[in-house]
Write an enzyme that holds these catalytic residues in place. Structure first.
Site, PDB file in Angstrom:
ATOM      1  N   ASN A  26       1.057  -1.661   0.136  1.00 37.15           N
ATOM      2  CA  ASN A  26      -0.223  -0.037   0.404  1.00 37.15           C
ATOM      3  C   ASN A  26       1.394   1.234   0.340  1.00 37.15           C
ATOM      4  OD1 ASN A  26      -1.828   2.371   0.232  1.00 37.15           O
ATOM      5  ND2 ASN A  26      -2.348   0.942   2.168  1.00 37.15           N
ATOM      6  N   ARG A  43      -2.317  -2.364  -3.953  1.00 37.11           N
ATOM      7  CA  ARG A  43      -4.127  -1.241  -3.452  1.00 37.11           C
ATOM      8  C   ARG A  43      -3.573  -0.197  -4.074  1.00 37.11           C
ATOM      9  NH1 ARG A  43      -5.760   2.710   0.995  1.00 37.11           N
ATOM     10  NH2 ARG A  43      -7.368   3.219   0.377  1.00 37.11           N
ATOM     11  N   HIS A  82     -12.543   2.102  -0.081  1.00 37.55           N
ATOM     12  CA  HIS A  82     -12.555   1.423   1.279  1.00 37.55           C
ATOM     13  C   HIS A  82     -13.615   0.247   0.299  1.00 37.55           C
ATOM     14  CE1 HIS A  82     -12.738   4.914   4.156  1.00 37.55           C
ATOM     15  NE2 HIS A  82     -12.013   4.222   4.308  1.00 37.55           N
ATOM     16  N   ARG A 102     -12.061  15.170   7.511  1.00 38.35           N
ATOM     17  CA  ARG A 102     -13.395  15.412   6.862  1.00 38.35           C
ATOM     18  C   ARG A 102     -15.185  16.191   6.773  1.00 38.35           C
ATOM     19  NH1 ARG A 102     -11.758  10.340   3.938  1.00 38.35           N
ATOM     20  NH2 ARG A 102      -9.218  10.382   2.789  1.00 38.35           N
ATOM     21  N   GLU A 142      -7.792  -5.612   5.103  1.00 35.43           N
ATOM     22  CA  GLU A 142      -8.276  -5.038   4.187  1.00 35.43           C
ATOM     23  C   GLU A 142      -6.751  -5.822   3.118  1.00 35.43           C
ATOM     24  OE1 GLU A 142      -9.638  -0.779   3.390  1.00 35.43           O
ATOM     25  OE2 GLU A 142      -8.803  -1.152   5.335  1.00 35.43           O
TER      26      GLU A 142
END
Ligand code: ADP
Length: 413
Positions: free
Chosen positions: A18, A100, A189, A250, A393
């Site tokens: 990643n 990823r 996601h 956010r 993940e």
């Protein structure tokens, strides 16, 4: 007669990478056995004080601080650490490298073996993912240079959401403008939503095709998704990860006119507003903290700013639960996952409070239990199962990567 020499074990390890703009996260896994062999992180790549932290499974972590100039040097440093554990990247047991990749646009609906054309397409998507895709590409190029003979697979954060119908994926924006700039709701996601919706079905002892699940991925970034029979039909993040739930830093949903207002009245530039909404809003903007543990501690002490931040966070979450209930029509399970979803019992309690009319309820005793695996926290009599399902993940990326490579190999033979 001598017995034939045993065949070497089939390669079954996958290195998952990643790659961020100045970081490289990695895990080495055996997805067939569902086992993690090592994991680590290189941070501050390109700075003098780069840091590599490597942890072999069940062993002591090792840390190095010192300059690591680029991703190439970072991956070589990772390879050296893996070598020390007998898990080197030149091992015949390594089957593939899984990457990823944040944005696959409409082009990639599934994990994909990387070749030059795939690289070019990920590059073409940079305008819709200017922060993430370039960093992901650097990781891919570096890994290809190090092991050009090994299959490299891209697993896209957006792929799981490509099943959304147009009614959910489109904004009500002038069609020509939207198409010209490839503006639509892509969602993110996806690897986590895919893994958790499947794991939730397994927890209920049912096939994914039979169940409708609302997945709440609540980490520092947060998103909800509505999954019907294993396929995503709506998700809360949109063109970028800014839309939807209140997140650590956010804003999530807001009236788009806030942006013109800040430009015209606040005289802020697009970049300043981008930073405001992505980095200085959400929980941190509301109360100065983005860690839910700290926010809850402050709420318990009676801090009004933390209380307001928590209440806004929960209100938004409830709105999405209600919306996705309506989208799905029938809900079998609500699954909480990621850092906040897996650990913050007060968030789970508050987000489901008062939803008994929808068949959603949480058992206070079960909700308070701290445990590692997937578990139910709803009373046995509830119409909708409420579950805590830890996401993984990296394991999902490794599983998808391995499945693709194994399928390709079996077609060749
Ligand atoms: P990301 O991958 O988006 O960085 P994670 O899924 O790791 O995020 O979630 C990180 C967040 O989880 C932290 O910011 C914190 O708010 C929350 N978190 C972690 N542990 C706990 C806990 N025990 N109680 C409440 N919140 C927690």
């Amino acid at each position: 007669m001598t017995a034939p020499a045993p065949l070497p074990p089939a390669p079954a390890r996958v290195l998952v990478l990643n790659s961020g703009s100045s970081s490289l996260k990695y895990q080495l896994l055996d997805p067939r056995a569902g086992v993690r062999l090592a994991q680590g992180l290189v941070e501050r790549i390109g700075e003098r004080s780069s840091r590599l932290k490597h942890t072999p499974e069940g062993g002591e972590s090792r840390e190095h601080i010192g300059p690591i100039p680029d991703h190439d040097a970072a991956l070589k440093a990772v390879a050296t650490e893996l070598d020390r554990d007998g898990l080197g990247l030149d091992s015949p047991e390594l089957a593939a490298i899984g990457h990823r990749v944040v944005h696959g646009g409409m082009s990639f609906t599934e994990p994909t073996v990387i070749d030059d054309a795939v690289l070019a397409e990920i590059e073409r998507l940079i305008p819709v993912a200017p922060l993430h895709n370039p960093a992901n590409l650097t990781g891919i190029r570096t890994a290809r240079a190090l092991r050009p003979d090994l299959p490299q697979v891209a697993v896209f954060d957006t792929a799981f959401h490509t099943t959304m119908p147009e009614s959910a994926a489109r904004y009500a924006l002038d069609l020509g403008t939207a198409d010209r700039y490839r503006i639509r709701r892509y969602g993110f996601h996806g690897t986590s939503h895919a893994y958790v919706s499947r794991a939730t079905a397994a927890l209920l002892g049912r096939a994914p095709e039979e169940v409708n699940v609302i997945v709440l991925h609540l980490g520092n970034g947060a998103s909800a998704s509505a999954v019907r029979g294993g396929r995503c039909v709506d998700t809360s993040m949109g063109l970028t990860p800014l839309e939807g739930l209140v997140m650590g830093t956010r804003s999530g949903d807001l009236d788009p006119a806030v942006i013109f207002h800040l430009m015209r009245v606040g005289e802020m530039s697009a970049d300043e507003i981008d930073t405001l909404l992505n980095k200085r809003s959400g929980l941190i903007g509301l109360c100065g903290d983005n860690d839910m543990r700290e926010i809850r501690r402050r709420v318990d002490e009676g801090d009004p700013a933390a209380r307001l931040a928590f209440d806004i966070y929960i209100h938004r979450l409830k709105k999405y639960i209600g919306a996705y209930y309506a989208v799905l029509g029938r809900v079998d399970a609500l699954a909480f996952t990621a850092g906040v979803g897996e650990n913050a019992a007060p968030v789970r309690e508050a987000a489901t409070a008062g939803l008994e009319g929808l068949g959603i309820a949480v058992d206070a005793g079960l909700n308070a239990v701290r445990a590692d695996g997937a578990r139910l926290i709803s009373p046995g009599s509830a119409r909708v199962a409420v579950a805590v399902v830890p996401t993984d993940e990296e394991l999902e990326i490794a599983t998808q990567t391995y499945a693709l490579v194994a399928e390709r190999d079996s077609e060749k033979n």
